[in-house]
Design an enzyme around this catalytic site. Structure first.
Site, PDB file in Angstrom:
ATOM      1  N   LYS A 198     -13.471  11.254 -16.923  1.00  0.00           N
ATOM      2  CA  LYS A 198     -14.379  12.142 -17.660  1.00  0.00           C
ATOM      3  C   LYS A 198     -15.285  11.258 -18.503  1.00  0.00           C
ATOM      4  O   LYS A 198     -14.829  10.603 -19.435  1.00  0.00           O
ATOM      5  CB  LYS A 198     -13.599  13.107 -18.547  1.00  0.00           C
ATOM      6  CG  LYS A 198     -14.477  14.152 -19.214  1.00  0.00           C
ATOM      7  CD  LYS A 198     -13.656  15.114 -20.051  1.00  0.00           C
ATOM      8  CE  LYS A 198     -14.526  16.250 -20.553  1.00  0.00           C
ATOM      9  NZ  LYS A 198     -15.698  15.809 -21.326  1.00  0.00           N
ATOM     10  N   ASP A 215     -18.028  10.145 -21.167  1.00  0.00           N
ATOM     11  CA  ASP A 215     -18.362  10.594 -22.518  1.00  0.00           C
ATOM     12  C   ASP A 215     -19.829  10.284 -22.795  1.00  0.00           C
ATOM     13  O   ASP A 215     -20.168   9.289 -23.422  1.00  0.00           O
ATOM     14  CB  ASP A 215     -17.455   9.866 -23.520  1.00  0.00           C
ATOM     15  CG  ASP A 215     -17.509  10.487 -24.907  1.00  0.00           C
ATOM     16  OD1 ASP A 215     -18.105  11.564 -25.040  1.00  0.00           O
ATOM     17  OD2 ASP A 215     -16.955   9.888 -25.841  1.00  0.00           O
TER      18      ASP A 215
END
Length: 537
Positions: free
Chosen positions: A241, A243
């Site tokens: 994921k 950022d």
């Protein structure tokens, strides 16, 4: 409900409209209004109900003045996928003409559940969209339940009519009716059913010619559903994921654009990535990815991205590409994910260092999660290998697992500075729940002198006399971090809820207030109305 009439009126070998497929499971509360230039211009109002879209044709559009009423003719039920249809219905087909997604959002019916209200012939509802915000009522004009004529009435206060510019702008792609009509190969913004009838030879050849000539354009990115436990099985793959800023990279010949998830251009802000993408050999591409700034250990850090341009802050920027939506005139959103990623990897072969392929993590998810925690990364994204790209949807085919506890919040005010601090003391933040902004607490740490100054400069332009939080003041309590009394509120300056920020925090209290919140940075790529409390499934 039955979609038989919808199916009967359409030849799916010729029209790009979605197939007649009712949604399974519990129905949601979505509404959509489509501007439809067919034999005459009108607006189609649709409410998600019982697995379909209950639909009304409104010839003169929505009423804006209190008690003003317009005729609304009920038409056949439409499939849920129709909410994302924007494009051209061929001449000779039912409803032939140009279709725009004029507005979309959520609705709430007062007093009864929507299906009961529809059966009884009265739907008093609140609409929360990008254009429609307020109360309207649909009332059946006859006693017979088969009566098709209804009245659409503006209820409660009057609303301000839209400007000509906003009225002629898609809520989905920001295109005008003329631009959509000119895009003869325009396709609907969703995945299509593979169960549609086989096209006749001539129609199939025409469809192939159309697909190879499509111009790459922005679509609302697909979203991931927050879950607590990552799903396992061979049908899932996992990626990091990232950022950073979610952005679609659109290449059309020599033109490169970066468009945010809210359809705002970010092209001029990242010249080094734009230059890297221009070196790719393909002329027409739409890539989904994330713009990230890396720290000295190679970890993406949103705060570094947020503070770029400040004195002494020049982080290395990279575009991590994880999906391919369009290539050389072909719409790839209906292609399974694993094939899209394989094509993307080939497209990026030999790409400059600033553009990187977001690879699948080849290990079991528990091992990967442990490593993510160890390295202080944000989390994982899980995706079904055979999933199609569902523009704007959070269907569960993509999931996210967060290691650190943080999410977006809307800034609704600030407090006075104390001690040696300048500009302001803390920000008041909240999230939307059933269309109302709910107070979630105050964040007073995570700022430096530069960010305090920058934010205060933005706050000055958004000051308002009214409190934007629907649940303040609170009668009980009076202690900062749990509730606010009228006396404490008088020490605050309130703002129009137009700014979104990222907050890291320890946990939620039983009163739904943040514990130990820390400001990370502004989220200029987020729509305030989309900010809700994230609860893992």
């Amino acid at each position: 409900m039955s979609l038989r009439e919808y199916q009967k009126k359409r030849d799916f070998s010729l029209t790009q409209e979605p197939g007649a497929r009712a949604a399974a499971g519990k129905s949601g509360n979505m509404f959509v209004v489509q501007k439809h230039d067919a034999s005459r211009l009108h607006y189609d109002f649709r409410l998600e109900m019982d697995g379909v879209l209950k639909s009304w044709a409104v010839p003169k559009g929505f009423p804006w003045e209190h008690s003003e009423r317009r005729l609304a003719v009920q038409v056949e039920d439409h499939p849920i996928d129709y909410a994302h249809f924007e494009g051209i219905i061929p001449e000779g087909q039912y409803g032939g003409g140009t279709v725009m997604v004029w507005d979309t959002g959520t609705y709430k019916v007062f007093s009864v559940d929507p299906l009961t209200g529809w059966k009884e012939g009265k739907l008093h509802m609140a609409l929360h969209g990008s254009k429609l915000e307020g109360e309207w009522t649909l009332v059946r004009s006859g006693r017979d339940s088969d009566e098709k004529n209804w009245l659409l009435i503006k209820t409660a206060e009057s609303a301000k009519p839209l400007s000509k510019t906003r009225d002629d702008q898609s809520a989905l792609t920001k295109r005008t009716m003329r631009q959509i009509a000119a895009q003869k190969t325009a396709v609907w913004q969703s995945n299509r059913s593979e169960s549609k009838p086989t096209a006749k030879p001539k129609a199939r050849a025409a469809a192939k010619k159309s697909s190879t000539g499509e111009t790459p354009h922005w679509v609302e990115p697909m979203k991931a559903k927050l879950v607590e436990n990552p799903p396992t099985g061979k049908e899932w793959l996992y990626e990091l994921k990232w950022d950073g800023y979610r952005a679609l990279a659109i290449k059309n010949g020599g033109e490169i654009d970066f468009i945010s998830r809210t359809n705002k251009t970010m092209t001029d802000s990242f010249p080094e990535i734009r230059e890297a993408l221009s070196a790719l050999p393909d002329d027409r591409l739409v890539i989904d990815g994330e713009i990230c700034a890396l720290d000295t250990e190679g970890r993406p850090r949103f705060q570094l991205l947020q503070n770029r341009g400040l004195p002494g802050s020049r982080p290395a920027l990279y575009y991590y590409a994880f999906d391919l939506l369009h290539r050389d005139g072909k719409d790839l959103r209906g292609v399974p994910l694993v094939k899209r990623k394989s094509l993307l990897e080939k497209v990026l072969a030999g790409a400059p260092e600033a553009v990187r392929f977001s690879a699948t993590l080849n290990a079991d998810v528990d091992t990967v999660l442990a490593e993510v925690r160890k390295r202080g990364l944000e989390g994982l994204i899980g995706k079904q290998k055979q999933s199609r790209y569902e523009a704007g949807k959070r269907s569960g085919a993509w999931v996210k697992i967060k290691v650190s506890t943080e999410q977006e919040f809307v800034i609704g005010g600030f407090t006075k500075p104390e001690g040696t601090r300048k500009y302001f003391g803390a920000i008041l933040v909240g999230y939307y729940e059933e269309g109302r902004l709910r107070f979630a607490g105050k964040a007073g740490t995570g700022f430096n002198q530069e960010s305090l100054k920058r934010l205060h400069g933005m706050f000055v332009k958004l000051k308002t006399s009214g409190c934007p939080f629907a649940d303040l003041p609170k009668k009980s309590g009076g202690r900062w971090g749990q509730s606010m009394t009228p006396a404490e509120m008088r020490l605050c300056t309130f703002l129009k809820p137009e700014l979104v920020c990222q907050i890291k925090f320890a946990e939620w209290t039983e009163d739904a207030i943040l514990r130990q919140p820390v400001y990370i940075g502004l989220r200029e790529d987020k729509d305030p109305r989309e900010v809700v409390r994230e609860v893992p499934a």
